[in-house]
Design a protein around this motif. Structure first.
Motif, PDB file in Angstrom:
ATOM      1  N   GLY A  98      14.772  -2.356   5.172  1.00 23.20           N
ATOM      2  CA  GLY A  98      13.266  -2.815   5.001  1.00 23.20           C
ATOM      3  C   GLY A  98      13.363  -4.250   4.193  1.00 23.20           C
TER       4      GLY A  98
ATOM      5  N   GLY B  90       2.390   5.300   6.461  1.00 27.27           N
ATOM      6  CA  GLY B  90       3.696   5.148   5.669  1.00 27.27           C
ATOM      7  C   GLY B  90       3.795   5.565   4.226  1.00 27.27           C
TER       8      GLY B  90
ATOM      9  N   THR C  62      15.860   2.175  -0.409  1.00 26.43           N
ATOM     10  CA  THR C  62      15.218   3.075   0.378  1.00 26.43           C
ATOM     11  C   THR C  62      13.750   3.567  -0.126  1.00 26.43           C
TER      12      THR C  62
ATOM     13  N   ASN D 105       2.967  -2.089   7.040  1.00 24.05           N
ATOM     14  CA  ASN D 105       2.000  -2.123   5.879  1.00 24.05           C
ATOM     15  C   ASN D 105       1.121  -3.165   6.249  1.00 24.05           C
ATOM     16  N   GLY D 106       0.158  -3.436   5.523  1.00 26.91           N
ATOM     17  CA  GLY D 106      -1.127  -4.112   5.957  1.00 26.91           C
ATOM     18  C   GLY D 106      -0.910  -5.622   5.972  1.00 26.91           C
TER      19      GLY D 106
ATOM     20  N   GLU E 198      20.969   1.545   8.014  1.00 23.74           N
ATOM     21  CA  GLU E 198      19.373   1.859   8.305  1.00 23.74           C
ATOM     22  C   GLU E 198      19.282   3.320   9.208  1.00 23.74           C
TER      23      GLU E 198
HETATM   24  C1  LIG Z   1       0.645   1.826   4.898  1.00 26.98           C
HETATM   25  C2  LIG Z   1       1.154   0.847   3.875  1.00 26.98           C
HETATM   26  C3  LIG Z   1       0.565  -0.283   3.717  1.00 26.98           C
HETATM   27  C4  LIG Z   1       0.976  -1.075   2.904  1.00 26.98           C
HETATM   28  N1  LIG Z   1       0.397  -2.351   2.652  1.00 26.98           N
HETATM   29  C5  LIG Z   1       1.086  -3.449   1.854  1.00 26.98           C
HETATM   30  C6  LIG Z   1       0.544  -4.529   1.977  1.00 26.98           C
HETATM   31  O1  LIG Z   1      -0.636  -4.982   2.472  1.00 26.98           O
HETATM   32  N2  LIG Z   1       1.133  -5.825   0.897  1.00 26.98           N
HETATM   33  C7  LIG Z   1       2.073  -5.088   0.320  1.00 26.98           C
HETATM   34  O2  LIG Z   1       2.645  -6.115  -0.557  1.00 26.98           O
HETATM   35  N3  LIG Z   1       2.727  -3.957   0.429  1.00 26.98           N
HETATM   36  C8  LIG Z   1       2.033  -3.155   1.049  1.00 26.98           C
HETATM   37  N4  LIG Z   1       2.651  -1.953   1.417  1.00 26.98           N
HETATM   38  C9  LIG Z   1       3.822  -1.573   0.740  1.00 26.98           C
HETATM   39  C10 LIG Z   1       5.424  -2.142   1.175  1.00 26.98           C
HETATM   40  O3  LIG Z   1       5.121  -1.884   2.468  1.00 26.98           O
HETATM   41  C11 LIG Z   1       6.517  -1.882   0.377  1.00 26.98           C
HETATM   42  O4  LIG Z   1       6.383  -1.988  -1.098  1.00 26.98           O
HETATM   43  C12 LIG Z   1       7.578  -2.377   1.081  1.00 26.98           C
HETATM   44  O5  LIG Z   1       7.943  -2.657   2.435  1.00 26.98           O
HETATM   45  C13 LIG Z   1       8.965  -1.763   0.518  1.00 26.98           C
HETATM   46  O6  LIG Z   1      10.118  -2.189   1.365  1.00 26.98           O
HETATM   47  P1  LIG Z   1      11.527  -1.475   1.022  1.00 26.98           P
HETATM   48  O7  LIG Z   1      12.667  -2.236   1.936  1.00 26.98           O
HETATM   49  O8  LIG Z   1      11.862  -1.285  -0.302  1.00 26.98           O
HETATM   50  O9  LIG Z   1      11.149   0.034   1.635  1.00 26.98           O
HETATM   51  P2  LIG Z   1      10.939   0.307   3.256  1.00 26.98           P
HETATM   52  O10 LIG Z   1      10.130  -0.626   4.094  1.00 26.98           O
HETATM   53  O11 LIG Z   1      10.168   1.721   3.035  1.00 26.98           O
HETATM   54  O12 LIG Z   1      12.429   0.667   3.802  1.00 26.98           O
HETATM   55  C14 LIG Z   1      13.266   1.680   3.296  1.00 26.98           C
HETATM   56  C15 LIG Z   1      14.412   2.090   4.505  1.00 26.98           C
HETATM   57  O13 LIG Z   1      15.313   2.956   4.292  1.00 26.98           O
HETATM   58  C16 LIG Z   1      15.531   3.705   5.205  1.00 26.98           C
HETATM   59  N5  LIG Z   1      16.237   5.019   4.786  1.00 26.98           N
HETATM   60  C17 LIG Z   1      15.707   5.866   3.808  1.00 26.98           C
HETATM   61  N6  LIG Z   1      16.997   6.776   3.645  1.00 26.98           N
HETATM   62  C18 LIG Z   1      17.870   6.309   4.145  1.00 26.98           C
HETATM   63  C19 LIG Z   1      19.241   6.972   4.114  1.00 26.98           C
HETATM   64  N7  LIG Z   1      19.658   7.879   3.541  1.00 26.98           N
HETATM   65  N8  LIG Z   1      20.197   6.204   4.755  1.00 26.98           N
HETATM   66  C20 LIG Z   1      19.679   4.959   5.663  1.00 26.98           C
HETATM   67  N9  LIG Z   1      18.552   4.553   5.580  1.00 26.98           N
HETATM   68  C21 LIG Z   1      17.579   5.244   4.905  1.00 26.98           C
HETATM   69  C22 LIG Z   1      14.358   4.124   5.815  1.00 26.98           C
HETATM   70  O14 LIG Z   1      14.475   4.272   7.254  1.00 26.98           O
HETATM   71  C23 LIG Z   1      13.301   2.739   5.777  1.00 26.98           C
HETATM   72  O15 LIG Z   1      13.513   1.969   6.800  1.00 26.98           O
HETATM   73  C24 LIG Z   1       2.099  -0.815   2.323  1.00 26.98           C
HETATM   74  C25 LIG Z   1       2.862   0.197   2.424  1.00 26.98           C
HETATM   75  C26 LIG Z   1       2.330   1.483   3.266  1.00 26.98           C
HETATM   76  C27 LIG Z   1       3.207   2.543   3.407  1.00 26.98           C
END
Ligand SMILES: Cc1cc2nc3c(=O)[nH]c(=O)nc-3n(C[C@H](O)[C@H](O)[C@H](O)COP(=O)(O)OP(=O)(O)OC[C@H]3O[C@@H](n4cnc5c(N)ncnc54)[C@H](O)[C@@H]3O)c2cc1C
Length: 448
Positions: A48, A358, A251, A82-83, A70
């Motif tokens: 992500g 999500g 993650t 997300n939004g 991933e």
């Molecule tokens: C519906 C929704 C609306 C939102 N709206 C907003 C918004 O408008 N503005 C804002 O700032 N934030 C928003 N957020 C929050 C924002 O989307 C998250 O904070 C951000 O995307 C986190 O990014 P990340 O890369 O840390 O995690 P993620 O994008 O969740 O990525 C984690 C990844 O890890 C992978 N993974 C997990 N376990 C394993 C494993 N064992 N091996 C390999 N891969 C693995 C998953 O497949 C996933 O793709 C929203 C969240 C949601 C759910």
């Protein structure tokens, strides 16, 4: 406890049905699953914003070899669902609470970091010509009662005192000129930072940018095992393994407790759900005199965030329940549909074309955590943006890349550097969501 919600929340075979997927263009090419036994300097678990930003900055600025593992595809998690509000956020504590707990200097540093995070996304997009549908400037808060409007005076004064910037307070008339006209509008506030974007396009463009700089991204490569071998880490996936000197856990809400002891019982995922209408016609838009380009949110106890997209669809998101069952998705879809009807009576019969959800992620102390595991050197994490990670996960990914390479200046505020704490009774951590939403739900029903 491996998963806190129904298995469909974690199942890549369950169609997401998101508007972003339908409009996000091509998947990222060249994301072959891990095959055989591979090596790299840094392995990143999770593709992500956090993992992709860390990968980009590690290869581009740190000169290290990087593999992103991933489970599904870049942006499959919260980042692609997300939004798309690229806005302030990260911690679940508000600025006055942070000032009380850490002191005003730390609160100021934290606020400056949030501004920097938004500018980082803007700059990455501009410098690298990312095609991510950026839209609007700032964000608009709409007050749903006169009491809520009066409270915005205190909010604006707080931002002035701790952040040093002005938020424009809006009367009902001024809000309607800038935002929209509707029965429950009692004024609002124009917040000067932020913009909207297409989150799945952003995740994919970030992945392509990281690839161009030399990062290798493996899709369909869920990490299921983790062993130590001669001071290095071996991460196992279905197709093979990756040996790395350092590992980043990125993650967030999709973390499974058993991945590593540092995250076991330390994270609380929560569901957020979004609906998208069909494109509204010019007459329908005029019925509410819609003007806003920027992302919006309201002051109701059951908080909603919403935007009008460039193709005139209304997106509205909010809470998404406690269980994650398919039936609960329908219940929260009804809740959001009803919210649209309450806020925008002229649009009460407009069809909802998409509905998806999500997992966002909270920590026990309601702070974002970026750092190295104290009793397992070489293992890093960047986690818990409390539903506001578009900007902050991008920034934190860059910061943790600085820590890993030892070359960057992470400039982390003290709010982010405490060790990641466990929930006192991890098996009961979901109670926090019940507590938070239970009372708010009642207040909402009472029209407070
Ligand atoms: C519906 C929704 C609306 C939102 N709206 C907003 C918004 O408008 N503005 C804002 O700032 N934030 C928003 N957020 C929050 C924002 O989307 C998250 O904070 C951000 O995307 C986190 O990014 P990340 O890369 O840390 O995690 P993620 O994008 O969740 O990525 C984690 C990844 O890890 C992978 N993974 C997990 N376990 C394993 C494993 N064992 N091996 C390999 N891969 C693995 C998953 O497949 C996933 O793709 C929203 C969240 C949601 C759910």
């Amino acid at each position: 406890m491996a998963q806190l919600f129904h298995p469909v929340m974690y199942d890549p075979a369950t169609p997401l049905q998101s508007h972003w997927e339908a409009s996000g263009g091509d998947m990222v090419s060249g994301c072959e699953p891990v095959a055989g036994d591979l090596e790299c300097d840094v392995a990143i678990i999770g593709g992500g914003f956090t993992g992709l930003s860390a990968a980009l900055h590690l290869v581009r600025d740190g000169g290290l070899s990087v593999r992103v593992l991933e489970a599904v595809a870049p942006g499959w998690g919260a980042s692609g669902r997300n939004g798309g509000h690229c806005c302030f956020g990260g911690a679940g504590l508000d600025a006055p609470t942070i000032a009380k707990e850490f002191g005003e200097d730390v609160a100021r540093h934290n606020i400056a970091t949030q501004r920097e995070a938004i500018e980082l996304v803007r700059d990455l997009a501009a410098t690298n010509d990312l095609d991510i549908d950026m839209q609007g400037n700032g964000s608009l808060c709409v007050a749903h009662t006169t009491k809520a409007r009066a409270e915005l005076d205190d909010t604006a004064a707080m931002w002035k005192r701790l952040g040093g910037f002005d938020c424009e307070l809006l009367s009902r008339e001024a809000f309607c000129e800038r935002g929209f006209t509707a029965p429950h509008v009692h004024g609002g506030m124009d917040f000067p930072f932020g913009f909207g974007l297409h989150p799945l396009k952003y995740a994919r463009e970030l992945a392509r940018l990281a690839q161009r700089h030399g990062a290798v991204i493996h899709g369909k490569s869920m990490v299921t095992g983790w062993q130590r071998e001669n001071g290095r880490h071996r991460l196992t996936t279905a197709g093979g393994s990756v040996r790395a000197g350092k590992v980043l856990i990125a993650t967030n809400g999709f973390t499974r407790d058993e991945l590593h002891p540092a995250v076991d019982g330390a994270l609380l995922p929560a569901i957020s759900e979004i609906v998208a209408t069909r494109p509204l016609t010019p007459d329908e838009l005029e019925a509410h005199r819609w003007r806003a380009q920027a992302p919006l949110y309201d002051t109701r106890p059951m908080f909603a965030y919403f935007r009008l997209l460039p193709d005139n669809r209304l997106h509205m998101g909010g809470a998404g329940g406690m269980t994650g069952t398919p039936a609960s998705k329908e219940r929260w879809k009804s809740f959001l549909t009803q919210r649209i009807a309450t806020m925008f009576p002229e649009w009460r019969n407009v069809e909802i074309e998409y509905c998806w959800r999500g997992l966002l992620c909270q920590s026990a102390d309601r702070l974002t955590h970026v750092g190295e595991v104290a009793d397992d050197p070489g293992v890093y994490y960047s986690l818990a943006y409390h539903g506001n990670g578009v900007a902050m996960a991008t920034w934190s990914g860059r910061a943790v890349a600085g820590l890993i390479s030892g070359r960057g200046n992470a400039n982390l505020p003290a709010t982010m550097t405490r060790p990641l704490p466990r929930f006192p009774i991890p098996a009961l951590r979901k109670m926090r969501i019940y507590k938070r939403y239970g009372w708010r739900f009642i207040q909402d029903k009472l029209g407070m």
